[in-house]
Design a protein around this motif. Structure first.
Motif, PDB file in Angstrom:
ATOM      1  N   MET A 194      32.688   1.347  17.736  1.00 12.66           N
ATOM      2  CA  MET A 194      33.704   2.135  17.044  1.00 12.66           C
ATOM      3  C   MET A 194      33.107   3.461  16.606  1.00 12.66           C
ATOM      4  SD  MET A 194      36.483   0.320  17.046  1.00 12.66           S
ATOM      5  CE  MET A 194      37.453   1.210  15.833  1.00 12.66           C
ATOM      6  N   GLY A 195      33.952   4.477  16.528  1.00 10.30           N
ATOM      7  CA  GLY A 195      33.433   5.784  16.176  1.00 10.30           C
ATOM      8  C   GLY A 195      34.358   6.599  15.305  1.00 10.30           C
ATOM      9  N   TRP A 196      33.804   7.668  14.778  1.00 10.04           N
ATOM     10  CA  TRP A 196      34.558   8.681  14.046  1.00 10.04           C
ATOM     11  C   TRP A 196      34.342  10.023  14.736  1.00 10.04           C
ATOM     12  CZ3 TRP A 196      37.987   7.876  10.193  1.00 10.04           C
ATOM     13  CH2 TRP A 196      37.920   6.664   9.500  1.00 10.04           C
ATOM     14  N   PHE A 197      35.410  10.767  14.838  1.00  9.97           N
ATOM     15  CA  PHE A 197      35.397  12.114  15.387  1.00  9.97           C
ATOM     16  C   PHE A 197      36.090  13.032  14.393  1.00  9.97           C
ATOM     17  CE2 PHE A 197      34.192  11.654  19.941  1.00  9.97           C
ATOM     18  CZ  PHE A 197      34.040  10.281  19.963  1.00  9.97           C
ATOM     19  N   ARG A 198      35.934  14.329  14.589  1.00  7.69           N
ATOM     20  CA  ARG A 198      36.664  15.268  13.742  1.00  7.69           C
ATOM     21  C   ARG A 198      37.065  16.492  14.547  1.00  7.69           C
ATOM     22  NH1 ARG A 198      31.807  17.275   9.635  1.00  7.69           N
ATOM     23  NH2 ARG A 198      30.624  18.532  11.144  1.00  7.69           N
ATOM     24  N   ARG A 199      38.174  17.085  14.116  1.00  9.41           N
ATOM     25  CA  ARG A 199      38.639  18.312  14.738  1.00  9.41           C
ATOM     26  C   ARG A 199      38.632  19.387  13.669  1.00  9.41           C
ATOM     27  NH1 ARG A 199      41.792  18.917  19.234  1.00  9.41           N
ATOM     28  NH2 ARG A 199      42.668  16.817  19.038  1.00  9.41           N
ATOM     29  N   LEU A 200      37.707  20.339  13.797  1.00 10.91           N
ATOM     30  CA  LEU A 200      37.658  21.463  12.883  1.00 10.91           C
ATOM     31  C   LEU A 200      38.774  22.438  13.247  1.00 10.91           C
ATOM     32  CD1 LEU A 200      34.790  20.138  12.676  1.00 10.91           C
ATOM     33  CD2 LEU A 200      33.944  22.438  12.140  1.00 10.91           C
ATOM     34  N   PRO A 201      39.223  23.224  12.304  1.00 15.67           N
ATOM     35  CA  PRO A 201      40.301  24.177  12.587  1.00 15.67           C
ATOM     36  C   PRO A 201      39.983  25.049  13.788  1.00 15.67           C
ATOM     37  CG  PRO A 201      39.875  24.098  10.240  1.00 15.67           C
ATOM     38  CD  PRO A 201      38.802  23.276  10.885  1.00 15.67           C
ATOM     39  N   GLY A 202      40.866  25.051  14.768  1.00 19.21           N
ATOM     40  CA  GLY A 202      40.689  25.888  15.932  1.00 19.21           C
ATOM     41  C   GLY A 202      39.667  25.394  16.944  1.00 19.21           C
TER      42      GLY A 202
ATOM     43  N   ARG B 299      37.980  18.347  19.401  1.00 18.59           N
ATOM     44  CA  ARG B 299      37.546  17.179  18.644  1.00 18.59           C
ATOM     45  C   ARG B 299      36.084  16.874  18.975  1.00 18.59           C
ATOM     46  NH1 ARG B 299      42.088  12.814  18.570  1.00 18.59           N
ATOM     47  NH2 ARG B 299      41.807  13.046  20.836  1.00 18.59           N
ATOM     48  N   ASP B 300      35.272  16.682  17.950  1.00 18.06           N
ATOM     49  CA  ASP B 300      33.843  16.471  18.119  1.00 18.06           C
ATOM     50  C   ASP B 300      33.418  15.107  17.597  1.00 18.06           C
ATOM     51  OD1 ASP B 300      33.164  19.883  17.164  1.00 18.06           O
ATOM     52  OD2 ASP B 300      33.344  19.028  19.179  1.00 18.06           O
ATOM     53  N   PHE B 301      32.395  14.573  18.221  1.00 23.03           N
ATOM     54  CA  PHE B 301      31.801  13.317  17.782  1.00 23.03           C
ATOM     55  C   PHE B 301      31.151  13.497  16.409  1.00 23.03           C
ATOM     56  CE2 PHE B 301      29.656   9.340  18.041  1.00 23.03           C
ATOM     57  CZ  PHE B 301      28.373   9.543  17.564  1.00 23.03           C
ATOM     58  N   VAL B 302      31.330  12.480  15.544  1.00 19.88           N
ATOM     59  CA  VAL B 302      30.696  12.487  14.228  1.00 19.88           C
ATOM     60  C   VAL B 302      29.702  11.334  14.119  1.00 19.88           C
ATOM     61  CG1 VAL B 302      31.074  12.221  11.741  1.00 19.88           C
ATOM     62  CG2 VAL B 302      32.659  13.581  13.123  1.00 19.88           C
ATOM     63  N   ALA B 303      30.172  10.110  14.378  1.00 22.86           N
ATOM     64  CA  ALA B 303      29.324   8.932  14.211  1.00 22.86           C
ATOM     65  C   ALA B 303      29.918   7.767  14.984  1.00 22.86           C
ATOM     66  CB  ALA B 303      29.198   8.564  12.736  1.00 22.86           C
ATOM     67  N   ALA B 304      29.059   6.793  15.306  1.00 26.65           N
ATOM     68  CA  ALA B 304      29.511   5.576  15.969  1.00 26.65           C
ATOM     69  C   ALA B 304      28.654   4.411  15.517  1.00 26.65           C
ATOM     70  CB  ALA B 304      29.464   5.724  17.491  1.00 26.65           C
ATOM     71  N   ILE B 305      29.216   3.212  15.676  1.00 23.59           N
ATOM     72  CA  ILE B 305      28.518   2.013  15.243  1.00 23.59           C
ATOM     73  C   ILE B 305      28.764   0.905  16.267  1.00 23.59           C
ATOM     74  CG2 ILE B 305      30.477   1.284  13.796  1.00 23.59           C
ATOM     75  CD1 ILE B 305      28.335   0.196  11.805  1.00 23.59           C
ATOM     76  N   SER B 306      27.697   0.181  16.593  1.00 20.47           N
ATOM     77  CA  SER B 306      27.795  -0.881  17.582  1.00 20.47           C
ATOM     78  C   SER B 306      28.630  -2.043  17.071  1.00 20.47           C
ATOM     79  CB  SER B 306      26.396  -1.364  17.961  1.00 20.47           C
ATOM     80  OG  SER B 306      25.740  -1.904  16.824  1.00 20.47           O
ATOM     81  N   TRP B 307      28.950  -2.955  17.963  1.00 20.01           N
ATOM     82  CA  TRP B 307      29.867  -4.038  17.645  1.00 20.01           C
ATOM     83  C   TRP B 307      29.436  -4.862  16.441  1.00 20.01           C
ATOM     84  CZ3 TRP B 307      28.337  -9.167  17.829  1.00 20.01           C
ATOM     85  CH2 TRP B 307      27.074  -9.407  18.410  1.00 20.01           C
ATOM     86  N   ASN B 308      28.132  -5.030  16.251  1.00 21.89           N
ATOM     87  CA  ASN B 308      27.647  -5.857  15.139  1.00 21.89           C
ATOM     88  C   ASN B 308      27.044  -5.023  14.021  1.00 21.89           C
ATOM     89  OD1 ASN B 308      25.310  -4.978  16.346  1.00 21.89           O
ATOM     90  ND2 ASN B 308      24.358  -6.986  16.498  1.00 21.89           N
ATOM     91  N   GLY B 309      27.150  -3.714  14.127  1.00 25.70           N
ATOM     92  CA  GLY B 309      26.594  -2.846  13.095  1.00 25.70           C
ATOM     93  C   GLY B 309      25.101  -2.618  13.216  1.00 25.70           C
TER      94      GLY B 309
END
Length: 120
Positions: free
Chosen positions: A33-41, A44-54
């Motif tokens: 699972m992951g988190w991404f972010r879209r800065l204004p303008g 979408r960029d990668f922020v962080a990810a974590i494996s299935w078991n952490g």
């Protein structure tokens, strides 16, 4: 598949927020699972990810040492703890499900996003 992100808001620089993403409709504990972010303008960029078991976590350079990703496979939820926030962290944050493989694979599903605004 449903991914419902929450926890965004307005915070002053140096403050903290914790984002949550509640997942349903798939076997949560089987997926990176992951988190991404879209800065204004921007794209979408990668922020962080974590494996299935952490057991493994991955971070983009701009957030290393400030953000922490975690997950609870009982609650089917992934979290992003964001500390020492900076104005340049202002963005819409999205959680994502990877279908297979590692972070080099494009996520298969996205949540609707939650706005984080950091004031200076």
């Amino acid at each position: 598949v449903q991914l419902q992100a929450s926890g965004g808001g307005l915070v002053q620089a140096g403050g903290s927020l914790r984002l949550s993403c509640a997942a349903s409709g798939f076997t949560f504990s089987s997926h990176l699972m992951g988190w991404f972010r879209r800065l204004p303008g921007k794209d979408r960029d990668f922020v962080a990810a974590i494996s299935w078991n952490g057991g493994s976590t991955y971070y983009a350079d701009p957030v290393k040492g400030r953000f922490t990703i975690s997950r609870d496979n009982v609650k089917n939820t992934v979290y992003l703890q964001m500390n020492n926030l900076k104005p340049e962290d202002t963005a819409v944050y999205y959680c994502a499900r990877y279908p297979y493989g590692g972070i080099e694979v494009r996520p298969a599903d996205w949540g609707e996003g939650t706005q984080v605004t950091v004031s200076s």
